[in-house]
Scaffold this active site. Sequence first.
Site, PDB file in Angstrom:
ATOM      1  N   SER A   1       0.834  -1.206   0.000  1.00 17.44           N
ATOM      2  CA  SER A   1       0.000   0.000   0.000  1.00 17.44           C
ATOM      3  C   SER A   1       0.866   1.252   0.000  1.00 17.44           C
ATOM      4  O   SER A   1       0.364   2.346  -0.260  1.00 17.44           O
ATOM      5  CB  SER A   1      -0.869   0.051   1.253  1.00 17.44           C
ATOM      6  OG  SER A   1      -1.535  -1.162   1.433  1.00 17.44           O
TER       7      SER A   1
ATOM      8  N   GLU B   1      -4.106   0.007  -8.868  1.00 19.17           N
ATOM      9  CA  GLU B   1      -3.058   0.958  -9.230  1.00 19.17           C
ATOM     10  C   GLU B   1      -1.846   0.156  -9.702  1.00 19.17           C
ATOM     11  O   GLU B   1      -1.424  -0.781  -9.018  1.00 19.17           O
ATOM     12  CB  GLU B   1      -2.686   1.826  -8.025  1.00 19.17           C
ATOM     13  CG  GLU B   1      -3.802   2.780  -7.616  1.00 19.17           C
ATOM     14  CD  GLU B   1      -3.512   3.561  -6.338  1.00 19.17           C
ATOM     15  OE1 GLU B   1      -4.054   4.668  -6.198  1.00 19.17           O
ATOM     16  OE2 GLU B   1      -2.774   3.073  -5.463  1.00 19.17           O
TER      17      GLU B   1
ATOM     18  N   HIS C   1      -1.454  -2.617  -6.908  1.00 20.62           N
ATOM     19  CA  HIS C   1      -2.140  -2.329  -5.648  1.00 20.62           C
ATOM     20  C   HIS C   1      -3.644  -2.517  -5.787  1.00 20.62           C
ATOM     21  O   HIS C   1      -4.324  -1.727  -6.450  1.00 20.62           O
ATOM     22  CB  HIS C   1      -1.806  -0.887  -5.219  1.00 20.62           C
ATOM     23  CG  HIS C   1      -2.389  -0.502  -3.908  1.00 20.62           C
ATOM     24  ND1 HIS C   1      -2.927   0.737  -3.666  1.00 20.62           N
ATOM     25  CD2 HIS C   1      -2.537  -1.198  -2.754  1.00 20.62           C
ATOM     26  CE1 HIS C   1      -3.373   0.781  -2.425  1.00 20.62           C
ATOM     27  NE2 HIS C   1      -3.147  -0.375  -1.854  1.00 20.62           N
TER      28      HIS C   1
ATOM     29  N   ASN D   1      -4.890   6.735  -2.048  1.00 21.37           N
ATOM     30  CA  ASN D   1      -4.637   6.989  -0.622  1.00 21.37           C
ATOM     31  C   ASN D   1      -4.037   8.374  -0.396  1.00 21.37           C
ATOM     32  O   ASN D   1      -4.309   9.010   0.622  1.00 21.37           O
ATOM     33  CB  ASN D   1      -3.737   5.905  -0.025  1.00 21.37           C
ATOM     34  CG  ASN D   1      -4.497   4.594   0.135  1.00 21.37           C
ATOM     35  OD1 ASN D   1      -5.727   4.572   0.147  1.00 21.37           O
ATOM     36  ND2 ASN D   1      -3.783   3.497   0.236  1.00 21.37           N
TER      37      ASN D   1
HETATM   38  N1  LIG Z   1      -5.788  -5.153   4.113  1.00 22.80           N
HETATM   39  C1  LIG Z   1      -5.987  -4.208   3.211  1.00 22.80           C
HETATM   40  O1  LIG Z   1      -7.016  -3.531   3.201  1.00 22.80           O
HETATM   41  C2  LIG Z   1      -4.954  -3.953   2.149  1.00 22.80           C
HETATM   42  C3  LIG Z   1      -5.299  -3.235   0.999  1.00 22.80           C
HETATM   43  C4  LIG Z   1      -4.346  -3.060   0.001  1.00 22.80           C
HETATM   44  C5  LIG Z   1      -3.065  -3.565   0.172  1.00 22.80           C
HETATM   45  N2  LIG Z   1      -2.738  -4.242   1.320  1.00 22.80           N
HETATM   46  C6  LIG Z   1      -1.374  -4.775   1.433  1.00 22.80           C
HETATM   47  O2  LIG Z   1      -1.411  -6.171   1.181  1.00 22.80           O
HETATM   48  C7  LIG Z   1      -0.403  -6.845   1.940  1.00 22.80           C
HETATM   49  C8  LIG Z   1      -1.015  -7.940   2.767  1.00 22.80           C
HETATM   50  O3  LIG Z   1      -2.000  -7.399   3.614  1.00 22.80           O
HETATM   51  P1  LIG Z   1      -3.060  -8.320   4.415  1.00 22.80           P
HETATM   52  O4  LIG Z   1      -3.995  -7.379   5.057  1.00 22.80           O
HETATM   53  O5  LIG Z   1      -3.588  -9.378   3.519  1.00 22.80           O
HETATM   54  O6  LIG Z   1      -2.076  -8.977   5.508  1.00 22.80           O
HETATM   55  P2  LIG Z   1      -2.326 -10.273   6.416  1.00 22.80           P
HETATM   56  O7  LIG Z   1      -1.503 -10.058   7.628  1.00 22.80           O
HETATM   57  O8  LIG Z   1      -3.784 -10.570   6.521  1.00 22.80           O
HETATM   58  O9  LIG Z   1      -1.672 -11.473   5.562  1.00 22.80           O
HETATM   59  C9  LIG Z   1      -0.303 -11.678   5.367  1.00 22.80           C
HETATM   60  C10 LIG Z   1      -0.061 -13.166   5.136  1.00 22.80           C
HETATM   61  O10 LIG Z   1       1.286 -13.362   4.748  1.00 22.80           O
HETATM   62  C11 LIG Z   1       1.764 -14.558   5.360  1.00 22.80           C
HETATM   63  N3  LIG Z   1       3.224 -14.517   5.375  1.00 22.80           N
HETATM   64  C12 LIG Z   1       4.059 -13.892   6.226  1.00 22.80           C
HETATM   65  N4  LIG Z   1       5.339 -14.102   5.861  1.00 22.80           N
HETATM   66  C13 LIG Z   1       5.321 -14.890   4.753  1.00 22.80           C
HETATM   67  C14 LIG Z   1       6.314 -15.445   3.923  1.00 22.80           C
HETATM   68  N5  LIG Z   1       7.605 -15.228   4.142  1.00 22.80           N
HETATM   69  N6  LIG Z   1       5.931 -16.219   2.890  1.00 22.80           N
HETATM   70  C15 LIG Z   1       4.614 -16.464   2.663  1.00 22.80           C
HETATM   71  N7  LIG Z   1       3.640 -15.950   3.405  1.00 22.80           N
HETATM   72  C16 LIG Z   1       3.969 -15.180   4.443  1.00 22.80           C
HETATM   73  C17 LIG Z   1       1.107 -14.556   6.731  1.00 22.80           C
HETATM   74  O11 LIG Z   1       1.087 -15.852   7.295  1.00 22.80           O
HETATM   75  C18 LIG Z   1      -0.293 -14.053   6.369  1.00 22.80           C
HETATM   76  O12 LIG Z   1      -1.147 -15.113   6.028  1.00 22.80           O
HETATM   77  C19 LIG Z   1       0.310  -5.739   2.739  1.00 22.80           C
HETATM   78  O13 LIG Z   1       1.427  -5.288   2.017  1.00 22.80           O
HETATM   79  C20 LIG Z   1      -0.742  -4.655   2.810  1.00 22.80           C
HETATM   80  O14 LIG Z   1      -0.183  -3.373   2.994  1.00 22.80           O
HETATM   81  C21 LIG Z   1      -3.655  -4.451   2.293  1.00 22.80           C
END
Ligand SMILES: NC(=O)c1ccc[n+]([C@@H]2O[C@H](COP(=O)([O-])OP(=O)(O)OC[C@H]3O[C@@H](n4cnc5c(N)ncnc54)[C@H](O)[C@@H]3O)[C@@H](O)[C@H]2O)c1
Length: 409
Positions: free
Chosen positions: A119, A152, A140, A190
Amino acid sequence: MYIFKAGVVGAGFMGAEIAQVISFSGLPVVVKDIDPAMLRKAEDHIRQIYQSRVDKGKMTAGELRDKMDLIEFTLDYDSFADADFIIEAVPERMDLKVRVFQELAQVAPETAIFASNTSALSISEMGYKAGRPERTIGLHFFSPAHVMKLVEVIPGLDTAQDVIDDTVQFAESLRKIPVVVKECPGFLVNRLLAPYLGEAMFALQEGAATATEIDEAMVEFGMPMGPFTLLDFMGLDVSAHAGEYMASEYGPRFQPPEILKRLVAMGRYGEKTGAGFYGYGEQTDEPVKQVLAEIQARGIPRGEFSVERLIFPMINEAALIAQENIASIPDIDMAMIAGTGMTYHGERMGPLAIADEYGLDVVLAGLERMLREPWGGERFRPAQFLKTKVRAGHLGKKTGRGFHEHLNL
Ligand SMILES: NC(=O)c1ccc[n+]([C@@H]2O[C@H](COP(=O)([O-])OP(=O)(O)OC[C@H]3O[C@@H](n4cnc5c(N)ncnc54)[C@H](O)[C@@H]3O)[C@@H](O)[C@H]2O)c1
């Protein structure tokens, strides 16, 4: 490049949603996590999305099985050996994302594209540190990805043009609306939401209006939900973290208001904890009122609330984005329409089209007034591009030309 197979690393909320979107388009996808429980959760989540389509009669049970069969859940990288397009969605930490890309580089085809769903983090830095800058890009998605149309596309400084083109095409094949955005903190949507949400919170903090009054006014203006409902939905912890990052990159213009930090410190993270700016279920917003009273008792200037206080800084930021060539004027408006669902007078319209309706001279005068107010200040300083437009007589609809051309005049 033709994409035969995709990969997703990180099966959290976003990873699962992205895998669903890919499988829905008919492409096989391998999903990797380090935690088997997260893989099971992701599988359940994806099945639920498909099941609700079955329940609505939009898909048969057989089609649900076909879509699920396209997804492979795994704890290792073996099945990434023939993946052409890989998206990482691991937690928001540079070292973690770099490590994932380095591990992938050992197994994936040399031509594979590595995309990050970050993000905020720098794509250029990620590509440089992982050693594959020309084939690394930002993609994104917005949450929930199976609903939100916008993505994006963020090339880093050294991303190859064919990688940008293939990523745009890939996003279109997922039935998304891709907007190419030059790398900058917050990217496009954002970055534009930050001043808008910030002013809502400052106005609340200064006692200018209540959260409900501000939310109602913004819904009436044409936003699908008010700023405080949106903040509670996105998570105040996530917003505070993003706000601090933006302030560290852009300076005081993006400084988050005290009320946000105070609510986070109280564990009021929004809907997910049952309390944020509003109370949910058993909880009320009484503690918020107490904190507000405490802040106001320190004698901060009493502010004013108007929809323009929230919308003009968003327009100003959009003018800065255009000025910095981060995105084109039509793309800025399209991204905000697809990313936020904003409208004006019943029509889908982004911030720069809205400026054309108000009149660019009116927007400029409004910003200049707020720049001088005791509650206002530097964060309202008008963009040079907006001033130049006004000086050139590009005032918007009334002169036939503003940020957009208006041919019917
Ligand atoms: N949640 C949102 O609204 C949103 C929106 C846009 C972008 N993002 C971005 O997306 C990404 C993920 O966000 P999320 O909310 O899904 O996070 P989350 O914490 O729900 O999920 C992350 C996952 O990655 C896994 N993980 C950790 N280390 C790992 C590795 N080395 N190899 C494989 N898997 C691994 C974890 O076990 C977990 O299941 C972040 O960069 C976040 O900024 C989030």
